[in-house]
Design a protein around this motif. Sequence first.
Motif: not given
Length: 126
Positions: A36-63
């Motif tokens: 999952x990525x997100x893009x706010x007006x006037x900003x670059x698209x940024x990473x939010x969260x990822x889940x691997x095919x093996x169910x590992x997860x990673x989040x950006x610090x702000x969430x």
Amino acid sequence: QVQVVESGGGLAQAGGSLRLSCAASGLTFSTYAMGWFRQAPGKEREFVAIISWSDSTLYTDSVKGRFTISRDNAKNTVYLQMNSLKPEDTAVYYCAADGRPRRVGLKTTRWFYDYWGQGTQVTVSS
């Protein structure tokens, strides 16, 4: 042909919750990392969260501690549960599928993702 379709965006008050869904087709879903990525007006698209095919997860610090990514391989669907929403979470949220199956490691850079949805708007009011 790979298709990625998000749903579940909308308007929420600060402190509220929303759940985004993303259905993918045209690929062996269980073998692909989803992000999952997100893009706010006037900003670059940024990473939010990822889940691997093996169910590992990673989040950006702000969430961290507020958002949870999960997947249901039987439904070819990935979810993003968003709790304790803040106005700064307002953005268009995009779901994306990795360009390579069974990739080793979690990639937070959008260039690794070849398949993107059209995006869904999330607006958090204060």
